[in-house]
Scaffold this active site. Structure first.
Site, PDB file in Angstrom:
ATOM      1  N   CYS A 173      -1.008  -4.461   4.943  1.00  0.00           N
ATOM      2  CA  CYS A 173      -1.770  -4.998   3.826  1.00  0.00           C
ATOM      3  C   CYS A 173      -0.910  -4.394   2.228  1.00  0.00           C
ATOM      4  O   CYS A 173      -1.518  -5.680   1.495  1.00  0.00           O
ATOM      5  CB  CYS A 173      -2.624  -2.977   3.841  1.00  0.00           C
ATOM      6  SG  CYS A 173      -4.151  -2.984   2.656  1.00  0.00           S
ATOM      7  N   CYS A 174      -0.034  -3.844   2.813  1.00  0.00           N
ATOM      8  CA  CYS A 174       0.377  -4.458   1.240  1.00  0.00           C
ATOM      9  C   CYS A 174       0.973  -5.539   0.965  1.00  0.00           C
ATOM     10  O   CYS A 174       1.389  -6.080  -0.325  1.00  0.00           O
ATOM     11  CB  CYS A 174       1.589  -3.112   0.497  1.00  0.00           C
ATOM     12  SG  CYS A 174       1.145  -1.436   0.582  1.00  0.00           S
ATOM     13  N   CYS A 261      -2.682   2.936  -4.894  1.00  0.00           N
ATOM     14  CA  CYS A 261      -4.157   2.606  -4.607  1.00  0.00           C
ATOM     15  C   CYS A 261      -5.090   3.894  -3.699  1.00  0.00           C
ATOM     16  O   CYS A 261      -4.336   4.783  -3.713  1.00  0.00           O
ATOM     17  CB  CYS A 261      -4.411   1.290  -3.794  1.00  0.00           C
ATOM     18  SG  CYS A 261      -3.531  -0.582  -3.813  1.00  0.00           S
ATOM     19  N   CYS A 264      -4.064   4.591  -0.194  1.00  0.00           N
ATOM     20  CA  CYS A 264      -2.873   5.672  -0.113  1.00  0.00           C
ATOM     21  C   CYS A 264      -2.442   6.439  -1.320  1.00  0.00           C
ATOM     22  O   CYS A 264      -0.708   6.558  -1.401  1.00  0.00           O
ATOM     23  CB  CYS A 264      -2.453   4.171   0.069  1.00  0.00           C
ATOM     24  SG  CYS A 264      -2.607   3.293   1.145  1.00  0.00           S
ATOM     25  N   CYS A 287       6.194  -0.094  -1.224  1.00  0.00           N
ATOM     26  CA  CYS A 287       4.975  -1.445  -0.411  1.00  0.00           C
ATOM     27  C   CYS A 287       5.749  -1.914   0.032  1.00  0.00           C
ATOM     28  O   CYS A 287       4.880  -2.899  -0.082  1.00  0.00           O
ATOM     29  CB  CYS A 287       3.807  -1.064  -2.071  1.00  0.00           C
ATOM     30  SG  CYS A 287       4.596  -1.458  -3.454  1.00  0.00           S
TER      31      CYS A 287
HETATM   32 FE1  SF4 Z   1      -3.132  -0.961   0.946  1.00  0.00          FE
HETATM   33 FE2  SF4 Z   1      -2.749   1.236   0.386  1.00  0.00          FE
HETATM   34 FE3  SF4 Z   1      -0.449  -0.523   0.268  1.00  0.00          FE
HETATM   35 FE4  SF4 Z   1      -3.071  -0.863  -1.484  1.00  0.00          FE
HETATM   36  S1  SF4 Z   1      -0.861   0.669  -1.427  1.00  0.00           S
HETATM   37  S2  SF4 Z   1      -2.543  -2.889  -0.869  1.00  0.00           S
HETATM   38  S3  SF4 Z   1      -4.411   0.578   0.040  1.00  0.00           S
HETATM   39  S4  SF4 Z   1      -1.419   0.086   1.902  1.00  0.00           S
END
Ligand code: SF4
Length: 301
Positions: A173-174, A261, A264, A287
């Site tokens: 995701c990151c 985010c 998280c 991240c």
């Molecule tokens: Fe995804 Fe969490 Fe990374 Fe944001 S901090 S990009 S929601 S995994």
């Protein structure tokens, strides 16, 4: 009265005033600045010059970087910023997620008349308070902060990878929502100015003022990463924010320290690393935006 972020700072440290809610903040009249410096200087190396043999000419050598780190040790942050401007002009940009150090760095650049572009990574999952802060900072500093967005919206990502990817594969995701968009932005730049501080976590304890990274192995394209806030303490950051009435994220008043985010980011308790509230339940501590590039230490970029 709302508790302030300084409840996690030594009692002797002055507390920042809470932000004004609603309407234009009283400090939005702007920041007193030096006269803007003359036009940005010519930049040597990087995309601005023709590559030789398919390789990009050096922006800075490892030896120069080592010398600069010696030179900047114990020197005020505006000296570092002034060097970055003289060397790279507007091909040096401030990247910020609006943590305290980023806010102070923007302020120091502004009062020195250094017109660095500013960008942020908008993942589509930021707190409403963070998005509101971006607008307040644009008013306060009188500049536009570029929002760098991922290719896929959150909904499109859910279609491709399933819902709430951050709960299953936060690294993926990151990468999709932060790292790849950042990489695209860095391709435009010669120098990336960050708000990294050594005190933030063990993972950041060795951060240097000037670091060299490889952006593209094939072409030799590199990026100079400059961390002018590396030696600042949390107390110094918040004292500066208070003194200059710089807008900050009201979530700091609610127990949050490092704010990313929504899914998280959690509140933390006294004594924890500043970034302990990120990715709770995972071993993940970064991240990836500060770890995805290979570091170049002793050779040219
Ligand atoms: Fe995804 Fe969490 Fe990374 Fe944001 S901090 S990009 S929601 S995994």
């Amino acid at each position: 009265m709302t508790s302030l972020p300084m409840n996690r700072v030594e009692a002797s440290s002055p507390r920042p005033s809470p932000p004004q809610s609603g309407g234009k903040p009283p400090h939005s009249i702007g920041v007193e600045t030096s006269s803007p410096r003359s036009s940005p200087p010519q930049v040597c190396g990087g995309e601005g010059e023709e590559a030789q043999d398919g390789q990009h000419p050096p922006l800075l050598t490892g030896r120069e970087a080592a010398g600069l780190n010696q030179r900047f040790a114990g020197r005020p942050t505006p000296d570092v910023l002034a060097w970055a401007w003289e060397r790279f002009g507007s091909r040096a940009a401030i990247g910020t997620s609006f943590q305290g150090a980023g806010l102070v760095m923007m302020h120091l650049a502004k009062i020195a008349g250094l017109a660095f572009p500013v960008f942020t990574l908008d993942t589509g999952l930021l707190f409403p308070e963070t998005l509101a802060l971006k607008r307040r900072l644009e008013d306060f500093y009188g500049l536009k902060i570029e929002a760098i967005e991922p290719d896929l919206t959150v909904e499109e990502q859910a279609d491709v990878h399933g819902a709430e990817l951050w709960k299953r594969e936060p690294d993926l995701c990151c990468t999709a929502r932060k790292v790849l968009p950042l990489r695209g932005k860095l391709e435009e730049l010669a120098c990336w100015l960050t708000g990294l501080r050594r005190q933030q976590s063990q993972a950041r304890a060795e951060v240097q003022i000037v670091e060299l990274y490889q952006l593209d192995e094939e072409t030799g394209r590199g990026i100079v990463k400059v961390n002018p806030m590396a030696h600042w303490s949390r107390e110094e950051i918040w004292s500066h924010i208070q003194k200059h009435k710089i807008p900050y994220n009201p979530l700091h008043d609610q127990g949050y320290r490092s704010i990313g985010c929504m899914p998280c980011t959690r509140r933390i308790t006294e004594g924890q690393d500043e970034r302990a509230g990120r990715w709770i339940g995972f071993k993940k501590v970064e991240c990836g935006i500060h770890t995805f590039l290979p570091k170049k230490v002793d050779f040219q970029i």
